[in-house]
Design an enzyme around this catalytic site. Structure first.
Site, short mmCIF file in Angstrom:
data_model
loop_
_atom_site.label_atom_id
_atom_site.label_comp_id
_atom_site.label_asym_id
_atom_site.label_seq_id
_atom_site.Cartn_x
_atom_site.Cartn_y
_atom_site.Cartn_z
N LYS A 22 19.08 62.87 10.54
CA LYS A 22 20.45 63.30 10.02
C LYS A 22 21.33 62.14 10.00
O LYS A 22 21.91 62.03 9.05
CB LYS A 22 20.74 64.64 10.64
CG LYS A 22 22.39 64.93 10.17
CD LYS A 22 22.70 66.25 10.90
CE LYS A 22 23.27 66.19 12.22
NZ LYS A 22 24.53 65.50 12.42
N ASN A 23 21.33 61.77 11.18
CA ASN A 23 22.48 60.88 11.29
C ASN A 23 22.20 59.28 10.76
O ASN A 23 23.28 58.44 10.97
CB ASN A 23 23.04 60.83 12.93
CG ASN A 23 23.81 61.94 13.37
OD1 ASN A 23 24.05 62.93 12.44
ND2 ASN A 23 23.77 62.33 14.49
N ARG A 94 32.29 66.84 8.76
CA ARG A 94 33.24 65.89 9.26
C ARG A 94 32.67 64.56 8.84
O ARG A 94 33.43 63.56 8.49
CB ARG A 94 33.34 65.80 10.78
CG ARG A 94 34.11 66.87 11.45
CD ARG A 94 34.28 66.54 12.86
NE ARG A 94 35.11 65.62 13.04
CZ ARG A 94 34.95 64.10 12.97
NH1 ARG A 94 33.51 63.84 13.03
NH2 ARG A 94 35.81 63.33 13.10
N CYS A 118 36.70 69.85 15.35
CA CYS A 118 35.42 71.02 15.38
C CYS A 118 35.22 71.36 16.66
O CYS A 118 36.04 71.18 17.57
CB CYS A 118 34.17 70.07 15.20
SG CYS A 118 33.41 69.00 16.26
N ARG A 123 37.85 65.10 17.49
CA ARG A 123 37.23 63.99 16.43
C ARG A 123 38.21 63.45 15.70
O ARG A 123 38.14 63.32 14.53
CB ARG A 123 36.49 64.90 15.65
CG ARG A 123 35.41 66.09 16.34
CD ARG A 123 34.34 65.19 17.32
NE ARG A 123 33.57 64.44 16.66
CZ ARG A 123 32.26 64.82 16.15
NH1 ARG A 123 32.11 66.36 16.10
NH2 ARG A 123 31.53 64.01 15.50
N ASP A 307 24.25 64.09 22.30
CA ASP A 307 23.59 65.16 21.40
C ASP A 307 22.44 65.78 22.11
O ASP A 307 21.90 66.73 21.61
CB ASP A 307 23.18 64.53 20.30
CG ASP A 307 24.43 63.99 19.33
OD1 ASP A 307 24.26 63.33 18.60
OD2 ASP A 307 25.63 64.45 19.76
N ARG A 399 22.49 73.14 9.95
CA ARG A 399 22.98 71.72 9.57
C ARG A 399 22.19 70.67 10.03
O ARG A 399 22.11 69.56 9.67
CB ARG A 399 24.42 71.79 10.26
CG ARG A 399 25.23 72.57 9.83
CD ARG A 399 27.00 72.38 10.46
NE ARG A 399 26.99 70.97 10.11
CZ ARG A 399 28.16 70.38 10.58
NH1 ARG A 399 29.02 71.09 11.24
NH2 ARG A 399 28.28 69.05 10.28
C1 EPZ Z 1 28.57 60.48 15.73
O1 EPZ Z 1 29.89 61.20 15.68
C2 EPZ Z 1 27.46 61.68 15.58
N1 EPZ Z 1 27.70 62.11 14.06
C3 EPZ Z 1 27.58 62.68 16.38
O2 EPZ Z 1 26.44 63.48 16.41
C4 EPZ Z 1 27.49 62.30 17.97
O3 EPZ Z 1 27.55 63.37 18.91
C5 EPZ Z 1 28.50 60.96 18.12
O4 EPZ Z 1 28.44 59.94 17.16
C6 EPZ Z 1 28.43 60.45 19.27
O5 EPZ Z 1 27.21 59.87 19.44
C7 EPZ Z 1 27.02 61.50 13.07
O6 EPZ Z 1 26.77 60.15 13.18
C8 EPZ Z 1 27.26 61.99 11.73
P1 EPZ Z 1 32.19 58.87 17.74
P2 EPZ Z 1 31.13 60.50 15.62
O7 EPZ Z 1 33.03 58.24 16.79
O8 EPZ Z 1 30.96 59.16 15.04
C9 EPZ Z 1 36.33 59.22 19.71
C10 EPZ Z 1 25.47 65.74 15.98
O9 EPZ Z 1 25.18 66.55 16.68
N2 EPZ Z 1 36.96 58.52 18.58
O10 EPZ Z 1 31.20 57.85 18.32
O11 EPZ Z 1 32.18 61.39 15.06
C11 EPZ Z 1 35.76 60.71 19.56
O12 EPZ Z 1 36.64 61.60 19.84
C12 EPZ Z 1 26.82 64.85 15.92
O13 EPZ Z 1 24.49 65.33 15.41
C13 EPZ Z 1 38.34 58.36 18.49
O14 EPZ Z 1 39.09 58.65 19.54
O15 EPZ Z 1 31.51 60.07 17.04
C14 EPZ Z 1 34.71 60.93 20.79
O16 EPZ Z 1 35.33 61.09 21.90
C15 EPZ Z 1 27.65 65.62 16.92
N3 EPZ Z 1 38.84 57.90 17.61
C16 EPZ Z 1 34.30 59.29 20.76
O17 EPZ Z 1 35.23 58.34 20.20
C17 EPZ Z 1 38.20 57.59 16.29
O18 EPZ Z 1 38.73 56.99 15.43
C18 EPZ Z 1 32.96 58.92 20.27
O19 EPZ Z 1 33.09 59.71 18.88
C19 EPZ Z 1 36.68 57.94 16.50
C20 EPZ Z 1 36.31 58.32 17.64
#
Ligand code: EPZ
Length: 420
Positions: A22-23, A94, A118, A123, A307, A399
């Site tokens: 998916k990702n 998202r 979420c 996020r 995850d 999803r």
């Molecule tokens: C991706 O989400 C994945 N989704 C998530 O998978 C996964 O859990 C996550 O990466 C971590 O590996 C997709 O790829 C579509 P991040 P993402 O930006 O990119 C903070 C699933 O179950 N952050 O790596 O949204 C954020 O809050 C989903 O398949 C900021 O603070 O995650 C988090 O604490 C759930 N500011 C950390 O960074 C920003 O601008 C990592 O988030 C961006 C992120």
């Protein structure tokens, strides 16, 4: 609305094939708008609600999207007529934020609803926006929408303060058509980021360093449509391995990439599983044993994936001994705990840690799914619990898992989906 009904206690045995990731597929679908000629054809696409939502998003922009009977997706962005991602679609997924970089890079304009939070956390996306601003985009927030424009993005040196997967992907895509060179430091190293970079390079991009924490991109004039097959889903792989471990069974997971799940394999071996590998398959044999408790600490790849945290939490609830699960990525990713407690699990959450004392058994109950991976962990708990577990709000599971109950039925699970 459907619910899942599971009668636990059946050790899973047999073989299961993993679907596309998916990702990896979601960013590739978004990147397809950057192709300036011919069609993009994406293969090994999982049958998931998030894929359908992304296709709806692209179609409402005017991109021509067709699915063939093998679930391959063909996209023709030449018919695109707007650069708009509406709230009613973004609020359900998202990762729609991933259209921002491609639209800005190819068309110089985008209006994308802020994704909002979420169940697992707020996020935010400020790192995405700050990096695009650094590349010359004018970005405003109006009535919950990101409005972005630029004459042409300019390559820049981007350093993320925290590792962000979709942040890295948005800037990676945006920089492929930018003027000059972009260097992304503290880049995410996930296999899905690498797969996206390989897809973009096949389209004619010039990307090096993907898979490390420093990615370099030299902008090119245009990208062409190509055919590409997405990599297998490592989280689905891990979920089925835990299903075998928690039920004491023996399962071979096929069409996967074992090197992408090495931290998961390491933890499952510590829990007492006997694991044999080939490059594309993993066999986990629990030999009817009760798992041993294992401590988990999540982190950015190649550390243990957040995850898979909920799934290992489920395993630890019936393991021998005590364990501590530390969640370092998201601030609220223990929503599954209170549901498992209703099944007899002994878990206490303190700040970003869950402290678990393994129970001899769980008792089936009616529980509620709250987010994608929490849903998977409740299914795992139901597979081992005594009696019947009913899981409501399973739209969360749809999803991110392709036909999960059919795949589990193939392995002998007593699980069915019924309308509510
Ligand atoms: C991706 O989400 C994945 N989704 C998530 O998978 C996964 O859990 C996550 O990466 C971590 O590996 C997709 O790829 C579509 P991040 P993402 O930006 O990119 C903070 C699933 O179950 N952050 O790596 O949204 C954020 O809050 C989903 O398949 C900021 O603070 O995650 C988090 O604490 C759930 N500011 C950390 O960074 C920003 O601008 C990592 O988030 C961006 C992120």
């Amino acid at each position: 609305m459907d619910k899942l009904i599971i009668r636990g206690g059946v050790p899973l045995n047999g073989e299961v094939s993993v679907s596309g990731a998916k990702n990896a597929v979601l960013p590739m679908l978004c990147a397809s708008v950057m192709a300036s000629d011919k069609h993009v054809i994406l293969k090994n696409i999982p049958h998931l609600h998030d894929v359908t939502t992304t296709v709806r998003l692209l179609r409402q922009m005017g991109v021509s999207v067709t699915l063939d009977d093998n679930m391959n997706i063909q996209l023709d962005p030449s018919t695109i007529k707007n650069y708009y991602a509406p709230y009613d679609l973004v609020k359900t997924m998202r990762s729609s934020i991933l259209v921002l970089g491609p639209l800005l890079s190819r068309f110089g304009s985008a209006k994308v609803s802020l994704p909002g939070g979420c169940a697992i956390g707020t996020r935010p996306v400020e790192m995405h926006l700050d990096a695009l601003t650094q590349m010359g985009a004018s970005i405003g927030i109006d009535n919950g929408y990101i409005t972005a424009s630029c004459k042409k993005l300019i390559g820049a040196e981007i350093r993320f303060s925290k590792t962000t997967v979709t942040g890295t992907e948005n800037i990676l895509m945006a920089s492929t058509l930018a003027e000059g060179k972009t260097i992304i430091s503290n880049a995410a190293r996930e296999p899905e980021v690498v797969d996206l970079a390989n897809f973009l390079n096949k389209m004619g991009a010039s990307i090096t360093g993907h898979g490390t924490d420093i990615i370099e991109v030299t902008g090119v004039e245009k990208l062409r449509g190509v055919s590409y097959s997405a990599l297998p889903d490592r989280i689905e792989t891990g979920t089925f391995l835990v299903a075998a471990a928690i039920t004491g069974g023996c399962v071979t997971v096929k069409n996967t990439i074992s090197s992408h799940v090495s931290t998961i394999i390491e933890k499952l071996k510590l829990s007492g599983a006997d694991i044999t590998l080939t490059d594309t398959s993993i066999t986990l044999d629990m030999k009817g044993k009760r798992p041993l408790a294992v401590d988990i600490e999540t982190g950015a790849y190649p550390l243990f994936p957040t995850d898979m945290q909920a799934q290992l939490t489920a395993l630890n609830t019936v393991a021998k001994g005590k364990s501590i699960i530390k969640e370092n990525i998201f601030e609220n990713r223990f929503m599954h705990v209170q549901e498992m407690t209703r099944m007899g699990a002994d878990i206490r959450v303190e700040n970003n840690c869950a402290k678990i004392s393994g129970s001899e058994k769980l008792i089936g109950a009616s529980v509620m799914a709250t987010d994608l991976r929490a849903s998977a962990s409740l299914i795992l708990a139901g597979l081992v619990a005594t009696g019947i577990t009913e899981i409501e709000r399973i739209y969360h599971i749809d999803r991110g898992y392709d036909c999960i109950e059919e795949k589990l039925q193939q392995l002998g699970a007593n699980i069915s989906r019924v309308p509510v």
